[in-house]
Design a protein around this motif. Structure first.
Motif, PDB file in Angstrom:
ATOM      1  N   ALA A  36       0.823  -1.211   0.000  1.00  0.00           N
ATOM      2  CA  ALA A  36       0.000   0.000   0.000  1.00  0.00           C
ATOM      3  C   ALA A  36       0.853   1.255   0.000  1.00  0.00           C
ATOM      4  N   THR A  37       1.941   1.247   0.735  1.00  0.00           N
ATOM      5  CA  THR A  37       2.798   2.436   0.767  1.00  0.00           C
ATOM      6  C   THR A  37       3.435   2.683  -0.592  1.00  0.00           C
ATOM      7  N   ARG A  38       3.803   1.601  -1.294  1.00  0.00           N
ATOM      8  CA  ARG A  38       4.352   1.773  -2.636  1.00  0.00           C
ATOM      9  C   ARG A  38       3.278   2.301  -3.589  1.00  0.00           C
ATOM     10  N   LYS A  39       2.054   1.785  -3.444  1.00  0.00           N
ATOM     11  CA  LYS A  39       0.969   2.215  -4.320  1.00  0.00           C
ATOM     12  C   LYS A  39       0.625   3.686  -4.089  1.00  0.00           C
ATOM     13  N   LEU A  40       0.700   4.143  -2.839  1.00  0.00           N
ATOM     14  CA  LEU A  40       0.481   5.564  -2.554  1.00  0.00           C
ATOM     15  C   LEU A  40       1.399   6.421  -3.404  1.00  0.00           C
ATOM     16  N   ASN A  41       2.669   6.053  -3.435  1.00  0.00           N
ATOM     17  CA  ASN A  41       3.646   6.812  -4.216  1.00  0.00           C
ATOM     18  C   ASN A  41       3.326   6.768  -5.703  1.00  0.00           C
ATOM     19  N   GLU A  42       2.944   5.592  -6.195  1.00  0.00           N
ATOM     20  CA  GLU A  42       2.605   5.462  -7.612  1.00  0.00           C
ATOM     21  C   GLU A  42       1.416   6.347  -7.980  1.00  0.00           C
ATOM     22  N   LEU A  43       0.495   6.541  -7.035  1.00  0.00           N
ATOM     23  CA  LEU A  43      -0.700   7.348  -7.280  1.00  0.00           C
ATOM     24  C   LEU A  43      -0.464   8.832  -7.000  1.00  0.00           C
ATOM     25  N   GLY A  44       0.773   9.185  -6.649  1.00  0.00           N
ATOM     26  CA  GLY A  44       1.109  10.591  -6.488  1.00  0.00           C
ATOM     27  C   GLY A  44       0.847  11.171  -5.124  1.00  0.00           C
ATOM     28  N   VAL A  45       0.999  10.360  -4.071  1.00  0.00           N
ATOM     29  CA  VAL A  45       0.785  10.852  -2.703  1.00  0.00           C
ATOM     30  C   VAL A  45       1.955  10.416  -1.821  1.00  0.00           C
ATOM     31  N   VAL A  46       2.522  11.366  -1.098  1.00  0.00           N
ATOM     32  CA  VAL A  46       3.513  11.075  -0.057  1.00  0.00           C
ATOM     33  C   VAL A  46       2.869  11.422   1.280  1.00  0.00           C
ATOM     34  N   HIS A  47       2.835  10.473   2.204  1.00  0.00           N
ATOM     35  CA  HIS A  47       2.105  10.640   3.461  1.00  0.00           C
ATOM     36  C   HIS A  47       2.861  11.512   4.455  1.00  0.00           C
ATOM     37  N   TRP A  48       4.137  11.241   4.669  1.00  0.00           N
ATOM     38  CA  TRP A  48       5.056  11.954   5.575  1.00  0.00           C
ATOM     39  C   TRP A  48       4.913  11.576   7.047  1.00  0.00           C
ATOM     40  N   GLU A  49       3.780  11.020   7.483  1.00  0.00           N
ATOM     41  CA  GLU A  49       3.622  10.650   8.903  1.00  0.00           C
ATOM     42  C   GLU A  49       3.118   9.220   9.041  1.00  0.00           C
ATOM     43  N   LEU A  50       3.839   8.292   8.440  1.00  0.00           N
ATOM     44  CA  LEU A  50       3.472   6.885   8.570  1.00  0.00           C
ATOM     45  C   LEU A  50       3.969   6.376   9.921  1.00  0.00           C
ATOM     46  N   VAL A  71      -0.588  16.109   6.595  1.00  0.00           N
ATOM     47  CA  VAL A  71       0.688  16.739   6.216  1.00  0.00           C
ATOM     48  C   VAL A  71       1.202  16.140   4.900  1.00  0.00           C
ATOM     49  N   SER A  72       0.330  15.471   4.172  1.00  0.00           N
ATOM     50  CA  SER A  72       0.737  14.784   2.949  1.00  0.00           C
ATOM     51  C   SER A  72       1.033  15.768   1.818  1.00  0.00           C
ATOM     52  N   THR A  73       1.681  15.249   0.788  1.00  0.00           N
ATOM     53  CA  THR A  73       1.922  15.993  -0.450  1.00  0.00           C
ATOM     54  C   THR A  73       1.309  15.208  -1.594  1.00  0.00           C
ATOM     55  N   THR A  74       0.503  15.881  -2.418  1.00  0.00           N
ATOM     56  CA  THR A  74      -0.154  15.239  -3.560  1.00  0.00           C
ATOM     57  C   THR A  74       0.363  15.868  -4.844  1.00  0.00           C
ATOM     58  N   ARG A  75       0.758  15.029  -5.766  1.00  0.00           N
ATOM     59  CA  ARG A  75       1.382  15.547  -6.992  1.00  0.00           C
ATOM     60  C   ARG A  75       0.389  16.319  -7.858  1.00  0.00           C
ATOM     61  N   VAL A  76      -0.770  15.732  -8.139  1.00  0.00           N
ATOM     62  CA  VAL A  76      -1.774  16.388  -8.985  1.00  0.00           C
ATOM     63  C   VAL A  76      -2.850  16.999  -8.097  1.00  0.00           C
ATOM     64  N   GLN A  77      -3.003  18.299  -8.181  1.00  0.00           N
ATOM     65  CA  GLN A  77      -3.974  19.018  -7.363  1.00  0.00           C
ATOM     66  C   GLN A  77      -4.879  19.838  -8.276  1.00  0.00           C
TER      67      GLN A  77
END
Length: 308
Positions: free
Chosen positions: A211-225, A244-250
């Motif tokens: 799931a953590t890898r898939k988050l990255n593939e979908l353009g999301v970095v969580h930062w507080e796992l 506190v996440s970062t999303t690539r496409v906004q």
């Protein structure tokens, strides 16, 4: 906090989602309240037909309210080493009005506040910073859940998004607190409250890492796992709190170049963070030792079918 929030089991609240007013009844609270208030609620009535992705009336849901009035940070506290004392920072409508006016007079949240203004209006500045934090956290969560809404992770490794909008306060306010409506995950426990570490099965580990890898593939970095943001269920592992996440496409716009996003992924270190966290919880060194073993990583990623 200057007073108790108006959220008690059995109380009713009014929210607005997709221009529809919805009355919800509070079932349960999760405390302490930090940047948002997390409640279990169910909808009892609405001003119009519920939005398409909203569950039927009576279905338990998570309601997150980003209201700066009732948060833990207003209480007085000492630093961890008790060398510094931070006084209470009570809410007032006047300071909230001043903070809102100051915000409207500036182009963005990142405008620096001068020392002169901070010294002459400390209450306003405190309120401004709290509103800024709540607004930023809500925006980041909305962006992340929208990016994941149509993905295989929604309803499995992350809660389903039912909607977002406004909290309709019964008291005079200068701001409109924002809200999120999310899937309630029953029979779950956060890893930081897990009493029996043996409940974390190899299937849970594989699923979480995938799931953590898939988050990255979908353009999301969580930062507080962290353990408090990971829920363990008999048949699910659920990642929560994207404040506190970062999303690539906004908003349909790619906010980062390829190199910039690659740097974000490297800095986010999602999978490695989870691997070391689980290693610490389980009390042995296996997961850390295999972090750089590609064959083992691939094997851990294979089995992500539902737990039997």
């Amino acid at each position: 906090m200057d007073s108790l929030p108006p959220y008690t089991p059995g109380s009713t609240l009014k929210i607005k989602v997709s221009q529809i007013y919805i009355i919800v009844t509070v079932e349960k609270l999760f405390t302490p309240f930090t940047s948002s208030h997390v409640l279990v609620v169910h909808a009892t009535s609405s001003s119009a037909k519920l939005p398409p992705n909203h569950p039927p009336l009576g279905t338990p849901m998570i309601l997150k309210i980003y209201d700066t009035r009732y948060i833990e940070d207003r209480e007085a506290f000492y630093s961890h080493d008790r060398t510094r004392f931070y006084p209470a920072r009570p809410w007032s409508l006047e300071n909230e009005q001043k903070a809102t006016a100051y915000r409207e007079a500036h182009e963005n949240w990142n405008d620096l506040i001068s020392d002169e203004i901070e010294m002459s209006n400390p209450g306003m500045v405190i309120e401004y910073k709290m509103i800024q934090r709540a607004c930023t956290s809500w925006t980041k969560e909305v962006n992340a859940y929208l990016a994941l809404a149509d993905s295989p992770l929604s309803g499995s490794a992350v809660p389903m998004l039912y909607g977002f909008g406004d909290f309709i306060s019964e008291e005079p306010r200068a701001i409109i607190p924002r809200i999120l409506l999310l899937e309630y995950v029953p029979r779950s426990v956060s890893l930081d409250k897990l009493k029996n570490i043996k409940l974390i099965t190899p299937w849970h580990i594989r699923t979480l890492l995938a799931a953590t890898r898939k988050l990255n593939e979908l353009g999301v970095v969580h930062w507080e796992l962290e353990p408090r943001n990971i829920l363990l269920c008999p048949d699910r592992v659920v990642i929560i709190d994207f404040g506190v996440s970062t999303t690539r496409v906004q908003g349909g716009i790619d906010m980062f170049s390829h190199d910039e996003w690659t740097t974000k992924l490297e800095d986010g270190w999602n999978e490695q963070t989870v691997r070391m966290m689980l290693d610490h919880l389980r009390g042995h060194g296996f997961l850390v030792r295999v972090t750089n073993n590609r064959a083992v990583l691939a094997r851990y990623a294979q089995d992500t079918e539902p737990c039997k």
